[in-house]
Design a protein around this motif. Structure first.
Motif, PDB file in Angstrom:
ATOM      1  N   THR A 317       0.831  -1.205   0.000  1.00  0.00           N
ATOM      2  CA  THR A 317       0.000   0.000   0.000  1.00  0.00           C
ATOM      3  C   THR A 317       0.869   1.261   0.000  1.00  0.00           C
ATOM      4  N   LEU A 339      -4.628   1.616   2.675  1.00  0.00           N
ATOM      5  CA  LEU A 339      -4.267   2.554   1.618  1.00  0.00           C
ATOM      6  C   LEU A 339      -4.734   3.965   1.993  1.00  0.00           C
ATOM      7  N   THR A 344      -9.057  -1.013   4.205  1.00  0.00           N
ATOM      8  CA  THR A 344      -8.684  -1.621   2.923  1.00  0.00           C
ATOM      9  C   THR A 344      -8.803  -3.139   2.983  1.00  0.00           C
TER      10      THR A 344
END
Length: 623
Positions: A317, A339, A344
């Motif tokens: 990420t 992220l 996420t």
């Protein structure tokens, strides 16, 4: 044509099925990376050209009006050892190691006269296997995630829909609430195929419950293990399956944007994903208000620079965000702050490709395949000293013996099986005593190994396990991001010790130090990659300690792999005194007189092997 609702999707699917049925013959040329490297695209073009010359209609895209011969660039068929591969339907013939000069015979005999070209088919003990499904390599497989790879045009939206594609997405959008989708995936016990085996449904539920207007769905396609190419083949051969799985994950977690992180060394996978995403947008399966459901979702592609550490979630990420790919301390976890510090969902390619299958067939169906705690199938890339290398898919719980000897065809050149490295640099070596071990998350964990992403490197009796440990430690040390001291410095010290051992300068105390360092690194490293970095060394020390002792005590490598431990000797009874070896030796280590047996001065010999190559009497050998 944009698909605006479920009725449009059903009509589009029906028309696509009818168009596929009009292709009375289908020629599926493998256009996976391996076969492309072997010239399969030239074969594809030549077959098209020959069909045209015969005055027959070539279908490159589905034709809804006319009957013709469908010529398709498919994904990986799996039998990589035998490529380039060409499959002919409806007979299901599989032609192996096809060359340009074979194309005319294939067109004339098979496409026109319906005859098999038996010389291009798999043969074992004089038996010719005409149908692909009867070949031993395929017979024990259960191809679910890989079902479309090798059976449809990898770049065709229509063919994916004709095979039931996007039906699962339509089902969740109009028949299920996000919580129900998460629960369905949790009930199926789908566990992440990227290595850790964490329950995917639990991860999705955790993201769903996060109070955030912005959430992300991320697909990890950064496949960095040596010898692994499962995710690459899925992205190349069935990209819409990954897209559909990600879109369902978006709906289930109330996310509207997805990212596929794929290494730049996979240009064909990137190209196919771009085509698939564009086609999905054009037909209304990505973008605003999908199927007039009120749900919007889109996907972007991010290409990684090939850093192994970016396979770790937080490093991945960070790389998408434009930062250096380095892992961070947890908590917070990715499901809470991933992220851009938003909740996420992060799964790998194969995990997402399983999702449409579960939605279409149900959780109970999925759990009926394989063991209860590790249901479903797993794709493996089998490489190394095995007769049939390639990409396979088997139910979880299948034994190593079945994979290596039944599907893989056993060890090359009649050699004896020695070990298999499973799980890449983060995994461990398993031995003959583990051949009947079921391949599932829990069974492998109990013996100090892991499935990882699914790489299987098979080794025969001539493999030096100390050198294997050194190779993987060298890889891991080079790929360490350097953020934490245990991984940055610990793996470097371990590599130095292993290099000392293979160069004949090791001691028994070095083995104790290796174990001490391994324990420290696995206990204190920042991320999962660092924690498992020492696994190849730990497992080889456990199962092949006698080889380590041979290297450090006897200063010998019985496989003659470690050149510094080899002794080059001349057998007196075979030596004719021709002096060829003495004349080519760069350090004058070979001494003697013409017409009398020569000897090697071991204190001078640099073990370059030049003398081995020139001796006309095979009198020189490594001892």
């Amino acid at each position: 044509m944009k698909i605006n609702n479920l009725q449009d999707l059903k009509a589009f699917s029906d028309r696509s099925v009818q168009a596929m049925d009009k292709q009375k013959k289908k020629v599926l040329v493998c256009a996976g990376t391996g076969c492309v490297a072997g010239g399969s695209l030239e074969i594809y073009n030549r077959i098209k050209e020959l069909i045209n010359e015969k005055g027959l209609l070539v279908d490159l895209e589905l034709d809804y009006e006319k009957e013709g011969i469908g010529v398709k660039k498919s994904g990986c068929h799996g039998f990589c050892e035998m490529g380039p591969l060409v499959r002919i339907e409806p007979e299901n013939y599989l032609y192996l190691r096809v060359q340009i000069e074979d194309c005319e015979e294939i067109v004339n005999k098979t496409l026109i006269n319906n005859e098999a070209v038996e010389r291009l088919m798999y043969t074992d003990d004089d038996k010719v296997y005409k149908a692909q499904e009867d070949i031993p390599f395929y017979r024990k497989q259960t191809r679910m995630v890989l079902k479309n790879c090798g059976s449809i045009n990898a770049e065709s939206f229509s063919e994916y829909v004709a095979k039931g594609g996007y039906k699962a997405l339509g089902k969740v959008l109009f028949e299920m609430q996000p919580q129900e989708v998460c629960q369905s995936i949790l009930d199926s016990n789908l566990r992440g195929r990227g290595g850790g085996g964490y329950p995917s449904g639990a991860k999705w539920k955790q993201v769903l419950k996060q109070d955030s207007e912005v959430k992300y769905v991320v697909c990890n396609g950064d496949e960095g293990d040596p010898g692994a190419f499962m995710d690459r083949s899925i992205m190349e051969g069935d990209p819409h399956g990954v897209i559909e799985g990600m879109t369902i994950a978006g709906y289930a977690t109330k996310s509207t944007i997805g990212y596929i992180y794929v290494r730049a060394e996979y240009p064909l996978a990137v190209e196919r994903l771009k085509i698939a995403i564009e086609d999905a947008r054009k037909h209304g399966m990505l973008g605003e208000n999908i199927l007039s459901s009120g749900f919007s979702f889109d996907i972007n592609i991010n290409m990684g620079a090939g850093a192994f550490v970016c396979g770790e979630g937080s490093a991945l990420t960070a790389s998408i965000e434009g930062e250096r790919g380095m892992p961070r301390v947890k908590p917070p976890r990715t499901v809470e702050k991933g992220l851009w510090e938003k909740p996420t969902v992060l799964n790998n390619v194969e995990t997402y490709a399983n999702v449409p299958l579960i939605i279409n067939n149900g959780s109970e169906w999925y759990k009926s395949i394989g063991p209860e705690n590790s249901p479903g199938t797993k794709a493996f890339a089998i490489t190394g000293n095995v007769n049939h290398t390639g990409l396979i898919e088997v139910p979880m719980g299948t034994t190593l013996r079945e994979v290596i000897f039944d599907i893989g065809g056993g060890i090359k050149n009649g050699k004896k099986f020695k070990a298999v490295q499973i799980g890449g640099p983060s995994g461990g070596c398993l031995t003959e005593e583990h051949l009947d071990l079921p391949l599932d998350f829990d069974s492998l964990k109990r013996v100090g190994a892991m499935i990882g992403s699914g790489g299987l490197v098979v080794m025969d009796e001539d493999t030096c396990m100390v050198e294997v440990a050194r190779f993987f430690m060298n890889f891991t040390q080079n790929e360490s991001c350097g953020k934490c001291v245990p991984c940055r410095e610990g793996t470097k010290r371990m590599l130095e010790i292993l290099e000392k051992i293979v160069n004949g300068k090791g001691s028994k105390e070095d083995l104790d130090l290796l174990e001490e360092l391994a324990d420290t690194i696995s206990s204190t490293a920042l991320c999962g990659l660092g924690k498992s970095a020492a696994s190849p060394v730990v497992s080889t020390l456990k199962y092949f300690r006698d080889e380590y002792l041979e290297h450090v005590v006897d200063k010998k490598c019985k496989t003659h792999t470690c050149k510094s431990l080899a002794s080059i000797v001349i057998e007196k009874e075979k030596c004719k005194g021709c002096s060829k070896c003495a004349r080519i030796c760069p350090v004058q280590a070979i001494e003697g007189k013409i017409k009398e047996p020569y000897t090697v001065n071991q204190s001078k010999c640099i073990k370059c092997g030049a003398c081995l190559e020139v001796c006309p009497f095979a009198a020189i050998k490594e001892a």
